[in-house]
Write a protein that holds these residues in place. Structure first.
Motif, PDB file in Angstrom:
ATOM      1  N   THR A  61      -3.005   3.038   0.938  1.00 21.52           N
ATOM      2  CA  THR A  61      -3.896   1.932   1.283  1.00 21.52           C
ATOM      3  C   THR A  61      -3.686   0.742   0.356  1.00 21.52           C
ATOM      4  O   THR A  61      -3.422   0.903  -0.843  1.00 21.52           O
ATOM      5  N   HIS A  62      -3.775  -0.461   0.912  1.00 23.08           N
ATOM      6  CA  HIS A  62      -3.753  -1.687   0.129  1.00 23.08           C
ATOM      7  C   HIS A  62      -5.002  -2.496   0.462  1.00 23.08           C
ATOM      8  O   HIS A  62      -5.672  -2.234   1.458  1.00 23.08           O
ATOM      9  N   CYS A  93      -3.840  -7.274  -4.149  1.00 27.30           N
ATOM     10  CA  CYS A  93      -4.281  -5.920  -3.843  1.00 27.30           C
ATOM     11  C   CYS A  93      -4.941  -5.392  -5.108  1.00 27.30           C
ATOM     12  O   CYS A  93      -4.341  -5.415  -6.183  1.00 27.30           O
ATOM     13  N   ILE A  95      -5.737  -2.407  -5.759  1.00 28.77           N
ATOM     14  CA  ILE A  95      -5.334  -1.031  -6.072  1.00 28.77           C
ATOM     15  C   ILE A  95      -4.042  -1.017  -6.889  1.00 28.77           C
ATOM     16  O   ILE A  95      -3.861  -0.198  -7.783  1.00 28.77           O
ATOM     17  N   HIS A  96      -3.137  -1.948  -6.575  1.00 27.36           N
ATOM     18  CA  HIS A  96      -1.830  -1.965  -7.230  1.00 27.36           C
ATOM     19  C   HIS A  96      -1.659  -3.233  -8.053  1.00 27.36           C
ATOM     20  O   HIS A  96      -1.609  -4.338  -7.511  1.00 27.36           O
ATOM     21  N   MET A  99       0.539  -6.677  -7.335  1.00 22.23           N
ATOM     22  CA  MET A  99       0.761  -6.857  -5.898  1.00 22.23           C
ATOM     23  C   MET A  99      -0.095  -8.033  -5.436  1.00 22.23           C
ATOM     24  O   MET A  99      -1.309  -7.889  -5.291  1.00 22.23           O
TER      25      MET A  99
HETATM   26 CU   LIG Z   1      -1.774  -2.091  -2.882  1.00 22.15          CU
END
Ligand SMILES: [Cu+2]
Length: 111
Positions: A61-62, A93, A95-96, A99
């Protein structure tokens, strides 16, 4: 000679079908792909009234976080957003790390 003219006529009809009818709202849409923990293209240029569609081609997921949105996009899913005002909109993003992407919208707001 005659066949060539028919071919050109058919090509013109296809052109108008694709570019004339595909966008009932007047704006067009561009796609940003999420793959390998990156947005591609990382910077995208559109006109005001256009939509950007983020498509997650990754296996995780992003998010698209920025310009007032915070949207989770699962693998295989898309998120569509219409930019009605000009400007430079950065997003990332959450989460990352690292990104991130930018949407450059040219033109004034469309009614
Ligand atoms: Cu991501």
């Amino acid at each position: 000679m005659f066949g060539k003219k028919i071919f050109l006529g058919a090509a013109l009809i296809v052109f108008f079908l694709v570019f004339g009818c595909a966008q009932p709202n007047g704006g067009s849409s561009r796609e940003v792909t999420m793959a390998n923990d990156q947005f591609f293209p990382q910077t995208i240029q559109v006109n005001s009234g256009d939509s950007v569609i983020w498509r997650n081609n990754d296996s995780d997921t992003h998010t698209v976080t920025g310009f007032g949105v915070d949207e989770r996009v699962s693998p295989g899913q898309t998120f569509r957003y219409t930019f009605s005002q000009g400007g430079t909109f950065e997003y990332k993003c959450t989460i990352h790390q690292g990104m991130s992407g930018t949407v450059i919208v040219s033109g004034a707001a469309t009614p």
